[in-house]
Design a protein around this motif. Sequence first.
Motif, PDB file in Angstrom:
ATOM      1  N   UNK A  25      44.187  40.862  44.589  1.00  0.00           N
ATOM      2  CA  UNK A  25      43.157  39.824  44.719  1.00  0.00           C
ATOM      3  C   UNK A  25      42.233  39.864  43.507  1.00  0.00           C
ATOM      4  N   UNK A  26      41.885  41.077  43.067  1.00  0.00           N
ATOM      5  CA  UNK A  26      40.997  41.198  41.917  1.00  0.00           C
ATOM      6  C   UNK A  26      41.649  40.588  40.671  1.00  0.00           C
ATOM      7  N   UNK A  27      42.944  40.902  40.455  1.00  0.00           N
ATOM      8  CA  UNK A  27      43.589  40.459  39.219  1.00  0.00           C
ATOM      9  C   UNK A  27      43.810  38.952  39.213  1.00  0.00           C
ATOM     10  N   UNK A  28      44.277  38.395  40.321  1.00  0.00           N
ATOM     11  CA  UNK A  28      44.494  36.948  40.380  1.00  0.00           C
ATOM     12  C   UNK A  28      44.586  36.525  41.836  1.00  0.00           C
ATOM     13  N   UNK A  29      43.514  35.919  42.317  1.00  0.00           N
ATOM     14  CA  UNK A  29      43.456  35.606  43.739  1.00  0.00           C
ATOM     15  C   UNK A  29      44.511  34.571  44.139  1.00  0.00           C
ATOM     16  N   UNK A  30      44.730  33.569  43.261  1.00  0.00           N
ATOM     17  CA  UNK A  30      45.693  32.505  43.582  1.00  0.00           C
ATOM     18  C   UNK A  30      47.108  33.089  43.659  1.00  0.00           C
ATOM     19  N   UNK A  31      47.436  33.926  42.664  1.00  0.00           N
ATOM     20  CA  UNK A  31      48.766  34.532  42.644  1.00  0.00           C
ATOM     21  C   UNK A  31      48.959  35.414  43.871  1.00  0.00           C
ATOM     22  N   UNK A  32      47.912  36.164  44.241  1.00  0.00           N
ATOM     23  CA  UNK A  32      48.004  37.040  45.402  1.00  0.00           C
ATOM     24  C   UNK A  32      48.277  36.217  46.651  1.00  0.00           C
ATOM     25  N   UNK A  33      47.565  35.118  46.782  1.00  0.00           N
ATOM     26  CA  UNK A  33      47.740  34.263  47.954  1.00  0.00           C
ATOM     27  C   UNK A  33      49.164  33.703  47.976  1.00  0.00           C
ATOM     28  N   UNK A  34      49.666  33.324  46.793  1.00  0.00           N
ATOM     29  CA  UNK A  34      51.017  32.772  46.685  1.00  0.00           C
ATOM     30  C   UNK A  34      52.059  33.813  47.093  1.00  0.00           C
ATOM     31  N   UNK A  35      51.734  35.092  46.865  1.00  0.00           N
ATOM     32  CA  UNK A  35      52.678  36.158  47.226  1.00  0.00           C
ATOM     33  C   UNK A  35      52.550  36.538  48.706  1.00  0.00           C
ATOM     34  N   UNK A  36      51.718  35.799  49.442  1.00  0.00           N
ATOM     35  CA  UNK A  36      51.622  36.049  50.873  1.00  0.00           C
ATOM     36  C   UNK A  36      50.526  37.021  51.273  1.00  0.00           C
ATOM     37  N   UNK A  37      49.598  37.316  50.375  1.00  0.00           N
ATOM     38  CA  UNK A  37      48.481  38.187  50.754  1.00  0.00           C
ATOM     39  C   UNK A  37      47.426  37.354  51.467  1.00  0.00           C
TER      40      UNK A  37
END
Lengths: 321, 379
Positions: free
Chosen positions: A188-200
């Motif tokens: 989430x810290x590094x990239x919130x959008x990418x994290x969300x896309x990965x299902x976090x």
Amino acid sequence: MRAWKSLLPFVLGLPVLWLIQLWAPPQIAIILVNIGVNVILAVSLNMVNGFTGQFSLGHAGFMAVGAYTAAKITLAFGESASVSPLVWNNGVFFIALLAGMGMAAFMGLLVGIPSLRLRGDYLAIVTLGFNEIIRVLIENMSWLGGATGISGVPPYTSLIWVGLGVLAAIVTARRLLLSTHGRALLAIREDEVAAEAMGVDTTGYKVRAFVLSAAFAGLGGGLLGHYILLVTPKSFTYVKSIEVVVMVVLGGMGSISGAVFAAVLLTSSLELLRGVDQYRMVIYSLLLVVLMLSRPTGLFGHREVWDFAKSWRRKRAEALS
Amino acid sequence: MRITRFAAVVLALSLPVQSAFAADGKILVGVIGSLTGAEATFGQSTRNGVELAASELNAKGGVKGKTFELKVYDDQGKPEEAATAMTRLVAQDKVSLVIGEVASSRSLAMAPIAEANKVPMITPSSTNPRVTKEGGKVRQYVFRVCFIDPFQGTVMAKFAKNDLKLSKMAILRDVGNDYSMGLAQYFTEKFKALGGSIIADESYKAGDQDFKAQLTALKGKKPEAIYVPGYYTDVALIARQARELNMNQPMLGGDGWDSSKLYEIGGSAMDGHYFSNHYSTDDPSPAIQNFVKKYKAKYGEMPDALAALAYDALFIAADAMGRGGDAGGDALRRALAATKGYKGVTGVITIDGDHNAVKPAVVLKIAGRAPHYAATVRP
């Protein structure tokens, strides 16, 4: 195996803390308590500001909740005539600290659920607002002692309690960082959008980190209040929150050892400079400016003390082979 | 490597440097104040007052041949810092007496340490009763040289009855404020005891903007004067709105009025009103004028009440030491508790059973947007 390893610091730490408690003269003890409380605060704030990359400015507010809850409980229990004071006092204090942590965590949940859907600066403003609301509410409640606060709090905090609190905060932070949970927070810290896309589940993870962080802030507040024997809203202004943020940033966002080191350095340097009266704040601020200019990522960056040990071992292995 | 060396230096520096005991012939006095932070003027005035007192006492040869040496610590306006500084003063520097703090919340953080270590502590200006008396028990080693809040109500009632010759008064109090409620309660008790009557009692909440409803109710009862023991922001608005309603009765108040903002907000509507305070630089008494002159010569500014109280604090300690408490600890505590009729800058001071100072207050009259000395009222 793992659970056992987490208990190890406590088993090894207890006799050491006991010896420190026996040795420390009062003027050193109070400084050690201040350092310990600041370490707990910095390490716990690091879970939100460092691991998760969210900017919270309300740590002192959670501290206040923990301190008032714990003080009210120890005062309500009072002294016992039948049970030995060693058992009774420490038992009551343990319950009070747990309740303080629980109350602070609950407040963290209340503040976290709506505000952690927001990103970046908004969270800073909401938490800053929460800090001020808590303080003003307390100042206007006469059963909490109003603007003067609660005096006559029993002297239950010892260096052993503070040391155990510090160990608990560090062990929790380290276990969190190395767990699946911690990985999600870092993502989430590094990239919130990418994290969300990965299902976090970004909001869920953020709220849990925030609640845990608030609980330890409550512990810090409870320990401090039972050492200076006074719980007053003046201890929990947003200035205190900013001090803790400074410790986290100076140590290196996301580094547990950095937060510990910065808390120790900043708290003890203020004490060492006591001899120079009002100029100490100038020297202290100058120290901050110089440190931030020379190491903009903080003293430790993202690294930890145990990382240094690992790389040193690797280098030695290479040299041997 | 660099980091370990750095850490080693920090550790080495943080090892305690055991300070030597005060050399023979010296009395070490600790001073704690907020020299930095939002309330920096509080701490600086306190330090200046104690410094001036120490230099005067030392010029006269000190007490019983011993001179005073000060150890001043800053607490940044934080209670936990005040506790740390206090611990250091009593445990490391081994002072025989501590003077401080201004704010009650910081004095409250210091008081338990004074008690536990049996080191007398004099707060020059903390007015909260809890500082010297916790849970019905008087703290043995904590004293103050200012009066506590409710006392001002008593003083103003005496002034209203005896000096202004009033007999029908009204009260307008701030219900959310302990200070205001305390003053109003003691005013009512004393004024009735002196034979006056309170014909109306209205209330407001701090931060209200419109007071016309309460003022109209008071106007109908035609009191000779109104007692408004609130803080300056509300009081200034109340005074303005009273004038708008053509109410020309004088208003009376306490030291919560003491701010230059009172005249900024209230303007000419403040003229003709009275309030009680710790001391006034206008007071013609030679003790005060002498002090004002010396303070101005040394620091280039007018001494405020905090400086005057701090000055008195050290002189009262010196007086107690002269009466046999020069060894500090229990002897000094007993001598301090026995202080009677000491003539200080802020009045003739007697320490009562609760370790509060019993002393006169001054009443100031506002004219031309400034307070002027009107009277000294004895308890």
